[in-house]
Design an enzyme around this catalytic site. Structure first.
Site, PDB file in Angstrom:
ATOM      1  N   THR A 168       1.415  -1.014   0.108  1.00  0.00           N
ATOM      2  CA  THR A 168       0.321  -0.018  -0.413  1.00  0.00           C
ATOM      3  C   THR A 168       1.111   1.360   0.636  1.00  0.00           C
ATOM      4  OG1 THR A 168       0.005   0.338   2.159  1.00  0.00           O
ATOM      5  CG2 THR A 168      -1.486  -1.279   1.535  1.00  0.00           C
ATOM      6  N   ALA A 215       2.847   2.896  -2.700  1.00  0.00           N
ATOM      7  CA  ALA A 215       3.313   2.236  -3.415  1.00  0.00           C
ATOM      8  C   ALA A 215       4.068   3.298  -4.674  1.00  0.00           C
ATOM      9  CB  ALA A 215       3.101   1.085  -4.386  1.00  0.00           C
ATOM     10  N   SER A 245       5.277   6.047  -4.037  1.00  0.00           N
ATOM     11  CA  SER A 245       6.114   6.992  -3.456  1.00  0.00           C
ATOM     12  C   SER A 245       7.249   6.565  -2.377  1.00  0.00           C
ATOM     13  CB  SER A 245       6.366   8.290  -3.787  1.00  0.00           C
ATOM     14  OG  SER A 245       5.652   8.704  -2.560  1.00  0.00           O
ATOM     15  N   GLY A 246       8.011   7.172  -2.500  1.00  0.00           N
ATOM     16  CA  GLY A 246       9.520   6.743  -1.233  1.00  0.00           C
ATOM     17  C   GLY A 246       8.808   5.010  -1.059  1.00  0.00           C
ATOM     18  N   TYR A 253      -0.348  13.084  13.508  1.00  0.00           N
ATOM     19  CA  TYR A 253       0.392  11.710  13.236  1.00  0.00           C
ATOM     20  C   TYR A 253       1.204  10.556  14.019  1.00  0.00           C
ATOM     21  CZ  TYR A 253       4.477   9.060  10.373  1.00  0.00           C
ATOM     22  OH  TYR A 253       5.907   8.361  10.168  1.00  0.00           O
TER      23      TYR A 253
HETATM   24  N1  LIG Z   1       9.955   9.696   6.059  1.00  0.00           N
HETATM   25  C1  LIG Z   1       9.468   9.453   6.652  1.00  0.00           C
HETATM   26  O1  LIG Z   1      10.330  10.313   7.999  1.00  0.00           O
HETATM   27  C2  LIG Z   1       8.681   7.679   7.522  1.00  0.00           C
HETATM   28  C3  LIG Z   1       9.698   7.882   9.205  1.00  0.00           C
HETATM   29  C4  LIG Z   1       8.779   7.392   9.485  1.00  0.00           C
HETATM   30  C5  LIG Z   1       7.463   6.166   9.078  1.00  0.00           C
HETATM   31  N2  LIG Z   1       7.197   6.522   7.983  1.00  0.00           N
HETATM   32  C6  LIG Z   1       6.543   5.979   7.389  1.00  0.00           C
HETATM   33  O2  LIG Z   1       6.742   5.358   5.853  1.00  0.00           O
HETATM   34  C7  LIG Z   1       4.855   5.041   5.455  1.00  0.00           C
HETATM   35  C8  LIG Z   1       6.005   5.552   4.032  1.00  0.00           C
HETATM   36  O3  LIG Z   1       6.423   6.871   3.670  1.00  0.00           O
HETATM   37  P1  LIG Z   1       7.395   7.670   2.236  1.00  0.00           P
HETATM   38  O4  LIG Z   1       8.165   7.933   3.782  1.00  0.00           O
HETATM   39  O5  LIG Z   1       7.348   6.470   1.845  1.00  0.00           O
HETATM   40  O6  LIG Z   1       5.934   9.048   2.233  1.00  0.00           O
HETATM   41  P2  LIG Z   1       5.597   9.337   0.958  1.00  0.00           P
HETATM   42  O7  LIG Z   1       6.587   8.905  -0.063  1.00  0.00           O
HETATM   43  O8  LIG Z   1       5.072  10.422   0.946  1.00  0.00           O
HETATM   44  O9  LIG Z   1       4.749   7.737   0.336  1.00  0.00           O
HETATM   45  C9  LIG Z   1       3.090   7.904   1.038  1.00  0.00           C
HETATM   46  C10 LIG Z   1       2.557   6.682   0.663  1.00  0.00           C
HETATM   47  O10 LIG Z   1       1.254   6.884   1.070  1.00  0.00           O
HETATM   48  C11 LIG Z   1       0.067   7.172  -0.401  1.00  0.00           C
HETATM   49  N3  LIG Z   1      -1.117   7.149  -0.002  1.00  0.00           N
HETATM   50  C12 LIG Z   1      -1.178   8.479   0.957  1.00  0.00           C
HETATM   51  N4  LIG Z   1      -2.668   8.908   1.770  1.00  0.00           N
HETATM   52  C13 LIG Z   1      -3.396   7.776   0.649  1.00  0.00           C
HETATM   53  C14 LIG Z   1      -4.276   7.091   0.891  1.00  0.00           C
HETATM   54  N5  LIG Z   1      -5.704   8.051   0.728  1.00  0.00           N
HETATM   55  N6  LIG Z   1      -4.298   5.865   0.309  1.00  0.00           N
HETATM   56  C15 LIG Z   1      -3.749   5.517  -0.983  1.00  0.00           C
HETATM   57  N7  LIG Z   1      -2.551   6.075  -0.905  1.00  0.00           N
HETATM   58  C16 LIG Z   1      -2.082   6.177   0.497  1.00  0.00           C
HETATM   59  C17 LIG Z   1       1.104   7.935  -1.182  1.00  0.00           C
HETATM   60  O11 LIG Z   1       0.406   7.664  -2.526  1.00  0.00           O
HETATM   61  P3  LIG Z   1      -0.730   8.338  -3.032  1.00  0.00           P
HETATM   62  O12 LIG Z   1      -0.407  10.292  -3.057  1.00  0.00           O
HETATM   63  O13 LIG Z   1      -0.922   7.859  -4.935  1.00  0.00           O
HETATM   64  O14 LIG Z   1      -1.775   8.044  -2.588  1.00  0.00           O
HETATM   65  C18 LIG Z   1       2.031   7.143  -1.292  1.00  0.00           C
HETATM   66  O15 LIG Z   1       2.521   6.145  -2.363  1.00  0.00           O
HETATM   67  C19 LIG Z   1       3.992   6.129   5.782  1.00  0.00           C
HETATM   68  O16 LIG Z   1       3.920   4.967   6.257  1.00  0.00           O
HETATM   69  C20 LIG Z   1       5.129   6.658   6.573  1.00  0.00           C
HETATM   70  O17 LIG Z   1       4.107   6.674   7.650  1.00  0.00           O
HETATM   71  C21 LIG Z   1       8.426   7.501   7.688  1.00  0.00           C
END
Ligand SMILES: NC(=O)c1ccc[n+]([C@@H]2O[C@H](COP(=O)([O-])OP(=O)(O)OC[C@H]3O[C@@H](n4cnc5c(N)ncnc54)[C@H](OP(=O)(O)O)[C@@H]3O)[C@@H](O)[C@H]2O)c1
Length: 280
Positions: free
Chosen positions: A34, A36, A38-39, A179
């Site tokens: 889920t 997928a 970005s990031g 968050y």
């Molecule tokens: N970056 C950090 O520092 C960090 C640290 C700890 C944990 N995390 C966790 O890592 C995970 C991935 O985050 P990331 O850092 O890779 O950020 P990201 O690049 O912003 O990725 C977030 C992903 O979630 C999807 N998403 C968001 N809202 C959605 C919705 N309503 N329905 C379906 N898809 C949705 C986005 O896709 P769309 O916009 O295309 O829907 C995107 O693919 C998150 O759970 C975050 O809490 C991140």
């Protein structure tokens, strides 16, 4: 390709994973990721591209998913993309129907889609929706998804991988109430049910992450120079957990961070009390 500075190399030690083991474990299996588009989610998909498995990628941005699918399908994995806002009941239900119709069921779920909000509580007084929208994607969506697909995972002795944050294990920091509360809620939910799941052959893994350099942290200027992991490094950790099936990953320094966070919170409370006493 992002490179680590010296401090980052010390904080985020390299992850060695055995590609042969991963391949043997995943060949012929179906992996749902889920978030997928970005990031971290996108990098997990690339990490699995050279394995003959079926990847199901879901997010809201269809064009991004399509680009990722095209890139991966030049290699060995087959990819199904699904555009859905997982906070939307109707779209979620259609997606669940799609998952239930998968001919070989599901073996691994990488619960990764998420949203972060950095806002002071005093700037949030008229923004109750910040709290509902973070809960909707960080807590209710994965709960709804898993409640529906647990029977499929049980059949395949599957695995749930929760992409979480070290904040769920540290004393909470200001500005990220929405968050942290929502990520902690799902962390506790999954830990609460993990023994029941294990008894039925489903394993759970939680990946507690520090800062990761993805689009999620871009709006927070102060994070730009702070040490952060690369999403490709995180993807390796997640993929390694698919064959080790360890219960959790956390950075080696987390215990020090936990002690420091308790100390800093107590110190902050103490100095606030002293300031307030002086004012009155
Ligand atoms: N970056 C950090 O520092 C960090 C640290 C700890 C944990 N995390 C966790 O890592 C995970 C991935 O985050 P990331 O850092 O890779 O950020 P990201 O690049 O912003 O990725 C977030 C992903 O979630 C999807 N998403 C968001 N809202 C959605 C919705 N309503 N329905 C379906 N898809 C949705 C986005 O896709 P769309 O916009 O295309 O829907 C995107 O693919 C998150 O759970 C975050 O809490 C991140």
């Amino acid at each position: 390709m992002q490179r680590y500075r010296f401090i980052e190399s010390c904080l985020f030690l390299p992850t060695y994973f055995n590609h042969k083991k991963l391949k043997a474990h995943l060949t012929g299996k179906t992996v749902l990721i889920t978030g997928a588009s970005s990031g971290i989610g996108e990098q997990v998909a690339y990490q699995l591209a050279s394995i003959s498995c079926h990847l199901v990628l879901v997010a809201r941005r269809r064009e991004k998913l399509l680009q990722i699918k095209n890139r991966i399908e030049t290699k060995s994995a087959t990819v199904s993309i699904y555009k859905a806002d997982l906070r939307n009941d109707h779209e979620m239900n259609e997606f669940l129907t799609f998952l239930h119709d998968l001919p070989n069921g599901l073996d691994i779920v990488v619960s990764n889609a998420g949203l972060s909000i950095n806002r002071s509580i005093y700037d949030s007084l008229d923004r109750y929706h910040d709290f509902t929208r973070t809960m909707a994607i960080n807590y209710f969506a994965p709960v709804q998804l898993l409640l529906s697909i647990l029977p499929i995972l049980k059949k395949n002795h599957g695995q749930i991988i929760n992409v979480s944050t070290i904040n769920a294990l540290l004393a909470p920091v200001p500005y990220f109430a929405a968050y942290q509360a929502s990520k902690s809620a799902f962390d506790v939910w999954l830990r609460s049910i993990s023994t029941e799941l294990r008894a039925e052959g489903i394993t759970t893994t939680t990946i507690y992450l520090p800062l990761v350099r993805t689009p999620m942290i871009q709006p927070t200027i102060s994070y730009q120079h702070m040490p952060a992991m690369t999403p490709s490094h995180v993807a390796k950790i997640i993929c390694k957990s698919m064959y080790t099936q360890k219960k959790k990953y956390q950075p080696w320094w987390l215990l020090i961070g936990q002690l420091a966070s308790v100390f800093l919170t107590s110190f902050g409370d103490f100095s606030n009390k002293t300031k307030n006493r002086k004012k009155s």
